[in-house]
Motif scaffolding. Structure first.
Motif, PDB file in Angstrom:
ATOM      1  N   GLU A 128       0.831  -1.203   0.000  1.00  0.00           N
ATOM      2  CA  GLU A 128       0.000   0.000   0.000  1.00  0.00           C
ATOM      3  C   GLU A 128       0.862   1.249   0.000  1.00  0.00           C
ATOM      4  O   GLU A 128       0.568   2.228  -0.678  1.00  0.00           O
ATOM      5  CB  GLU A 128      -0.931  -0.007   1.216  1.00  0.00           C
ATOM      6  CG  GLU A 128      -2.084  -0.981   1.076  1.00  0.00           C
ATOM      7  CD  GLU A 128      -2.909  -1.038   2.360  1.00  0.00           C
ATOM      8  OE1 GLU A 128      -2.587  -0.301   3.306  1.00  0.00           O
ATOM      9  OE2 GLU A 128      -3.865  -1.839   2.398  1.00  0.00           O
ATOM     10  N   GLU A 129       1.913   1.188   0.779  1.00  0.00           N
ATOM     11  CA  GLU A 129       2.812   2.330   0.841  1.00  0.00           C
ATOM     12  C   GLU A 129       3.457   2.580  -0.514  1.00  0.00           C
ATOM     13  O   GLU A 129       3.586   3.728  -0.964  1.00  0.00           O
ATOM     14  CB  GLU A 129       3.889   2.077   1.906  1.00  0.00           C
ATOM     15  CG  GLU A 129       4.938   3.169   2.004  1.00  0.00           C
ATOM     16  CD  GLU A 129       4.348   4.497   2.441  1.00  0.00           C
ATOM     17  OE1 GLU A 129       3.214   4.512   2.946  1.00  0.00           O
ATOM     18  OE2 GLU A 129       5.026   5.522   2.263  1.00  0.00           O
ATOM     19  N   ALA A 130       3.842   1.485  -1.177  1.00  0.00           N
ATOM     20  CA  ALA A 130       4.446   1.635  -2.504  1.00  0.00           C
ATOM     21  C   ALA A 130       3.453   2.239  -3.480  1.00  0.00           C
ATOM     22  O   ALA A 130       3.791   3.134  -4.272  1.00  0.00           O
ATOM     23  CB  ALA A 130       4.936   0.279  -3.007  1.00  0.00           C
ATOM     24  N   THR A 131       2.222   1.742  -3.405  1.00  0.00           N
ATOM     25  CA  THR A 131       1.186   2.286  -4.289  1.00  0.00           C
ATOM     26  C   THR A 131       0.953   3.759  -3.998  1.00  0.00           C
ATOM     27  O   THR A 131       0.824   4.581  -4.906  1.00  0.00           O
ATOM     28  CB  THR A 131      -0.126   1.509  -4.091  1.00  0.00           C
ATOM     29  OG1 THR A 131       0.124   0.133  -4.321  1.00  0.00           O
ATOM     30  CG2 THR A 131      -1.187   1.999  -5.046  1.00  0.00           C
ATOM     31  N   ARG A 132       0.936   4.057  -2.720  1.00  0.00           N
ATOM     32  CA  ARG A 132       0.702   5.449  -2.328  1.00  0.00           C
ATOM     33  C   ARG A 132       1.837   6.338  -2.834  1.00  0.00           C
ATOM     34  O   ARG A 132       1.619   7.421  -3.365  1.00  0.00           O
ATOM     35  CB  ARG A 132       0.579   5.527  -0.814  1.00  0.00           C
ATOM     36  CG  ARG A 132       0.053   6.850  -0.320  1.00  0.00           C
ATOM     37  CD  ARG A 132      -0.525   6.728   1.079  1.00  0.00           C
ATOM     38  NE  ARG A 132       0.395   6.122   2.021  1.00  0.00           N
ATOM     39  CZ  ARG A 132       0.104   5.038   2.731  1.00  0.00           C
ATOM     40  NH1 ARG A 132      -1.050   4.447   2.603  1.00  0.00           N
ATOM     41  NH2 ARG A 132       0.984   4.550   3.578  1.00  0.00           N
ATOM     42  N   LYS A 133       3.038   5.834  -2.669  1.00  0.00           N
ATOM     43  CA  LYS A 133       4.183   6.617  -3.133  1.00  0.00           C
ATOM     44  C   LYS A 133       4.135   6.821  -4.640  1.00  0.00           C
ATOM     45  O   LYS A 133       4.431   7.890  -5.141  1.00  0.00           O
ATOM     46  CB  LYS A 133       5.487   5.904  -2.749  1.00  0.00           C
ATOM     47  CG  LYS A 133       5.938   6.185  -1.342  1.00  0.00           C
ATOM     48  CD  LYS A 133       7.297   5.550  -1.082  1.00  0.00           C
ATOM     49  CE  LYS A 133       7.781   5.854   0.323  1.00  0.00           C
ATOM     50  NZ  LYS A 133       9.059   5.194   0.611  1.00  0.00           N
ATOM     51  N   ARG A 134       3.757   5.751  -5.326  1.00  0.00           N
ATOM     52  CA  ARG A 134       3.682   5.845  -6.785  1.00  0.00           C
ATOM     53  C   ARG A 134       2.631   6.868  -7.203  1.00  0.00           C
ATOM     54  O   ARG A 134       2.854   7.699  -8.076  1.00  0.00           O
ATOM     55  CB  ARG A 134       3.347   4.477  -7.374  1.00  0.00           C
ATOM     56  CG  ARG A 134       3.115   4.525  -8.864  1.00  0.00           C
ATOM     57  CD  ARG A 134       2.754   3.163  -9.424  1.00  0.00           C
ATOM     58  NE  ARG A 134       2.024   3.284 -10.667  1.00  0.00           N
ATOM     59  CZ  ARG A 134       2.596   3.552 -11.830  1.00  0.00           C
ATOM     60  NH1 ARG A 134       3.883   3.719 -11.895  1.00  0.00           N
ATOM     61  NH2 ARG A 134       1.868   3.679 -12.911  1.00  0.00           N
ATOM     62  N   GLU A 135       1.470   6.800  -6.567  1.00  0.00           N
ATOM     63  CA  GLU A 135       0.414   7.747  -6.932  1.00  0.00           C
ATOM     64  C   GLU A 135       0.842   9.170  -6.640  1.00  0.00           C
ATOM     65  O   GLU A 135       0.562  10.090  -7.404  1.00  0.00           O
ATOM     66  CB  GLU A 135      -0.870   7.401  -6.189  1.00  0.00           C
ATOM     67  CG  GLU A 135      -1.487   6.107  -6.676  1.00  0.00           C
ATOM     68  CD  GLU A 135      -2.933   5.966  -6.243  1.00  0.00           C
ATOM     69  OE1 GLU A 135      -3.376   6.797  -5.430  1.00  0.00           O
ATOM     70  OE2 GLU A 135      -3.610   5.044  -6.724  1.00  0.00           O
TER      71      GLU A 135
ATOM     72  N   ARG B 286       3.897  10.236  -6.598  1.00  0.00           N
ATOM     73  CA  ARG B 286       4.920  10.607  -7.581  1.00  0.00           C
ATOM     74  C   ARG B 286       4.277  10.956  -8.925  1.00  0.00           C
ATOM     75  O   ARG B 286       4.631  11.946  -9.563  1.00  0.00           O
ATOM     76  CB  ARG B 286       5.903   9.449  -7.752  1.00  0.00           C
ATOM     77  CG  ARG B 286       6.999   9.711  -8.744  1.00  0.00           C
ATOM     78  CD  ARG B 286       8.075   8.640  -8.651  1.00  0.00           C
ATOM     79  NE  ARG B 286       7.536   7.288  -8.662  1.00  0.00           N
ATOM     80  CZ  ARG B 286       7.173   6.659  -9.773  1.00  0.00           C
ATOM     81  NH1 ARG B 286       7.276   7.264 -10.928  1.00  0.00           N
ATOM     82  NH2 ARG B 286       6.694   5.437  -9.713  1.00  0.00           N
ATOM     83  N   LEU B 287       3.293  10.143  -9.319  1.00  0.00           N
ATOM     84  CA  LEU B 287       2.607  10.429 -10.583  1.00  0.00           C
ATOM     85  C   LEU B 287       1.890  11.767 -10.506  1.00  0.00           C
ATOM     86  O   LEU B 287       1.894  12.547 -11.463  1.00  0.00           O
ATOM     87  CB  LEU B 287       1.615   9.310 -10.911  1.00  0.00           C
ATOM     88  CG  LEU B 287       2.231   7.983 -11.314  1.00  0.00           C
ATOM     89  CD1 LEU B 287       1.148   6.958 -11.603  1.00  0.00           C
ATOM     90  CD2 LEU B 287       3.121   8.144 -12.527  1.00  0.00           C
TER      91      LEU B 287
ATOM     92  N   ASN C 225       4.450  14.452 -10.753  1.00  0.00           N
ATOM     93  CA  ASN C 225       5.008  14.522 -12.101  1.00  0.00           C
ATOM     94  C   ASN C 225       3.999  15.113 -13.082  1.00  0.00           C
ATOM     95  O   ASN C 225       4.371  15.844 -14.001  1.00  0.00           O
ATOM     96  CB  ASN C 225       5.438  13.130 -12.559  1.00  0.00           C
ATOM     97  CG  ASN C 225       6.199  13.173 -13.858  1.00  0.00           C
ATOM     98  OD1 ASN C 225       5.764  12.631 -14.852  1.00  0.00           O
ATOM     99  ND2 ASN C 225       7.334  13.836 -13.864  1.00  0.00           N
ATOM    100  N   ARG C 226       2.732  14.794 -12.864  1.00  0.00           N
ATOM    101  CA  ARG C 226       1.677  15.365 -13.685  1.00  0.00           C
ATOM    102  C   ARG C 226       1.710  16.883 -13.598  1.00  0.00           C
ATOM    103  O   ARG C 226       1.687  17.594 -14.605  1.00  0.00           O
ATOM    104  CB  ARG C 226       0.335  14.823 -13.196  1.00  0.00           C
ATOM    105  CG  ARG C 226      -0.702  14.682 -14.271  1.00  0.00           C
ATOM    106  CD  ARG C 226      -1.701  13.593 -13.953  1.00  0.00           C
ATOM    107  NE  ARG C 226      -2.099  13.531 -12.560  1.00  0.00           N
ATOM    108  CZ  ARG C 226      -2.212  12.409 -11.879  1.00  0.00           C
ATOM    109  NH1 ARG C 226      -1.921  11.268 -12.442  1.00  0.00           N
ATOM    110  NH2 ARG C 226      -2.609  12.422 -10.631  1.00  0.00           N
TER     111      ARG C 226
END
Length: 299
Positions: free
Chosen positions: A238-245, A247-248, A251-252
């Motif tokens: 979940e943390e990885a997903t959260r970090k990815r979101e 970051r996206l 970046n957006r």
DNA sequence: AAGGACATGCGTCAGCCTAT
DNA sequence: ATAGGCTGACGCATGTCCTT
């Protein structure tokens, strides 16, 4: 080359050539800039990834000098070719220092002039928490709070909160202003009547409560701990997903800002070209006048 | 009206650069 | 060394204009 790729190649190449040409008037390296630029785009549009393409640019640059040499590329030379141009903000600010008429790009663009001065959006978050409803709350340096809805469109769901401690918040609580982005893209700010209270408790598990100002009942209680205390694989995922979101999402926004700066940069260059063309024309006329004066016709 | 060409903008990825 | 910002490149969607 696919139709789309071909289209993009033509489009991108033309734009790049235009920019490089204009820029070359500034640094006086017309031919080199154009050659590198065109080569790079020709390579990248053949469906290769950017790094092999750029490596081949270096090869091409060398084979211009010795057509029979193989792809043994001097690392220094390659680095020169691969070197990224300065950011548009830097370039434009350098131009601005050269030409007084050219406006500088501000660090904090005040495009949203209707925004209250104490509302700062999209600050860099330093702490991220998740509410019981799945929302993400990011607390940035300077006290700005951001709430983003999970999944899908992070930008649409982004809500910026800004501390307004200047008033007299109740002890242990902070009144925030709440900004949301509506479907039509306009910013909507909730006036003090819609203010919410974020109450933070101290301890190992920071707890935040978002309450309506008129009621004492919590609308959502943040249960998430700080990222460092995650252990189970599910929590890590979940943390990885959260970090990815996150970051996206960042970046957006960065891409939007980058494009805005690029457009501004191009506009600036275009206006500079126009000014220089006028200057050039005047100088030519002046030269002709002086010629006439200095060398009177002998009949 | 249908369809192609082109312009524009967006989200994402990858890689470089810089501050820490 | 690393995290985060910046930006080129790519693919996609949408809108506009022109031709048939």
């Amino acid at each position: 080359m696919s139709k789309c790729a071909k289209k993009k190649y033509i489009k991108t190449n033309l734009r790049q050539m235009t920019m490089e040409t204009v820029e070359s008037q500034h640094d006086g390296s017309v031919t080199a800039s154009l050659t590198e630029s065109k080569s790079a785009h020709m390579q990248t549009q053949t469906g290769q990834n950017s790094i092999p393409a750029l490596a081949q640019v270096a090869t091409i640059a060398e084979t211009d000098e010795s057509a029979e040499s193989e792809g043994v590329i001097d690392s220094h030379k390659r680095r020169e070719i691969l070197s990224r141009r300065p950011s548009y903000r830097k370039i434009l600010n350098e131009l601005s220092s050269d030409v007084p008429g050219v406006p500088k790009i501000e660090e904090e663009k005040s495009e949203e002039e209707g925004t209250p001065p104490n509302i700062a959006t999209m600050a860099v978050p330093t702490s991220i928490y998740q509410t019981s409803t799945g929302q993400y709350i990011a607390i940035a340096q300077g006290g700005t709070i951001q709430i983003s809805n999970p999944g899908s469109d992070g930008v649409q769901g982004l809500q910026a909160l800004t501390m307004t401690n200047s008033g007299a918040p109740p002890p242990g609580a902070t009144i925030v202003q709440y900004a949301a982005q509506s479907a039509d893209g306009t910013q909507q700010f909730f006036v003090p009547g819609s203010q919410v209270v974020v109450q933070a408790a101290t301890g190992d598990m920071p707890t935040y409560q978002i309450r309506a100002p008129t009621t004492g009942l919590p609308q959502g209680v943040v249960m998430a701990a700080s990222p460092g205390s995650l252990h189970s694989p599910q929590q890590l995922a979940e943390e990885a997903t959260r970090k990815r979101e996150l970051r996206l999402m960042k970046n957006r926004e960065a891409a939007k800002e980058c494009r805005r700066r690029k457009k501004e940069y191009v506009k600036c260059l275009e206006s500079r070209v126009a000014v220089l063309e006028v200057q050039n024309k005047k100088l030519i006329e002046e030269l002709e006048t002086l010629k006439d004066i200095c060398s009177p016709k002998t009949n």
